[in-house]
Design an enzyme around this catalytic site. Structure first.
Site, PDB file in Angstrom:
ATOM      1  CE1 TYR A  72      -3.570   2.673   0.737  1.00  0.00           C
ATOM      2  CE2 TYR A  72      -2.075   3.370   2.461  1.00  0.00           C
ATOM      3  CZ  TYR A  72      -3.176   3.604   1.679  1.00  0.00           C
ATOM      4  OH  TYR A  72      -3.874   4.775   1.809  1.00  0.00           O
ATOM      5  CB  VAL A  83      -3.005  13.525   0.705  1.00  0.00           C
ATOM      6  CG1 VAL A  83      -4.317  13.341   1.413  1.00  0.00           C
ATOM      7  CG2 VAL A  83      -2.108  12.337   0.819  1.00  0.00           C
TER       8      VAL A  83
END
Ligand code: GLN
Length: 308
Positions: A191, A261
């Site tokens: 991830y 982000v």
């Protein structure tokens, strides 16, 4: 066809005085180092034309935008059984929220919130070591963009690994419900590394082009996914791609989009183009503030919308 280069130039000129608005993500220490006044945009049309502005050629951390690519890979490996592990509903909560996970017994609402993307990383990991899974993801985006230079920024991956307490919490929580097949460290290794992919706006727009072109890469003619699957991934981007700001993005922009982000957004105008914007200042939902405005201006000026 509208004069796309003129539109992109005008958007950049108009937004320039506002660059620096919003708040750069600093909970991943390495992301805080980026210049808040950068802005890049690339529009790649299905017939191969590329229109760019600003810092379109500067690599940035694509972060959660990578979740579109890992979902595509997981669907390729596991087909519809992917949905046994992750839902398809907007969450109405922040990207890193844990509250629903307990109520819903470790099955995340959708593949684009952090918990859902962690579940997808677990699926991509099936039959692989973490290193192999990461390699597969990098090769996949290189193939999509037809660009062998795309790579992961190891400093960003390390920075997140060192400080990703919430993601560890989410993954441990899922594992406690028996919803992850692999060790938490392995799943999060995958991830964090895919979130740390560094890409330029041009590379990112090229990688998303298959979603605007019915699942095919127009340049090579390769089929990545079926037309139906491309539509469905677009549907998820529209409903879940901006977390708790997805409704607002659909209202203002009207195109499937996925934010990160790092300040990037990938937007898809089906049948027309793939668009990447990057500007690091975020709004309160963690989506690029100026990037969202740029896409709204583009949609207004071109008339592109999935709600025609
Ligand atoms: N890597 C980031 C995280 O897990 C991704 C979040 C995002 O881009 N919204 O927090």
């Amino acid at each position: 066809m509208p004069n796309l280069q003129a539109i992109v130039d005008e958007i950049y000129a108009r937004l320039r005085p506002r660059l620096g608005e919003g708040k750069v993500a600093d909970y991943i220490p390495q992301l805080a180092h980026v210049d808040p006044k950068t802005f890049g945009m690339a529009v790649v049309t299905v017939d191969g034309a590329v229109h760019t502005a600003g810092d379109f050629d500067v690599p940035f951390s694509i972060q959660s935008i990578s979740k579109v690519f890992t979902l595509t890979l997981a669907l390729g490996k596991h087909g519809e059984t992917t949905w046994n592990r992750v839902g398809r509903e907007p969450s109405g909560t922040a990207f890193n929220s844990i509250v629903q996970l307990e109520q819903e017994e470790g099955k995340p609402r959708n593949p684009f919130i952090n918990a859902g993307a962690i579940a997808v990383s677990d699926l991509v990991l099936a039959g692989h070591t973490p290193r192999e899974a990461i390699g597969e993801i990098v090769r996949f985006v290189r193939y999509l963009a037809d660009d062998e230079s795309i790579a992961i920024d190891p400093a960003v991956a390390k920075s997140e690994e060192a400080t990703g307490y919430r993601n560890f919490a989410l993954a441990n929580f899922m594992r406690s419900f028996g919803k992850l097949d692999h060790p938490v460290e392995h799943v999060l290794g995958v991830y964090f590394h895919h979130c740390a992919l560094a890409m330029t706006c041009t590379q990112l727009a090229r990688s998303g082009l298959f979603l605007a072109a019915g699942g095919r890469i127009p340049g090579t003619g390769h089929t990545v996914v079926s037309r139906q699957r491309a539509r469905r991934i677009n549907a998820l981007m529209l409903t879940c791609g901006h977390y708790d700001g997805s409704g607002d993005f659909a209202y203002h922009v009207g195109l499937p989009g996925k934010s990160g982000v790092g300040g990037g957004i990938l937007a898809v105008a089906p049948g027309r183009a793939s668009v990447a914007v990057w500007s690091p200042g975020l709004n309160h939902n963690g989506n690029s503030l100026i990037g969202s405005l740029a896409l709204e201006m583009l949609a207004n000026r071109t008339g592109w919308s999935v709600f025609e």
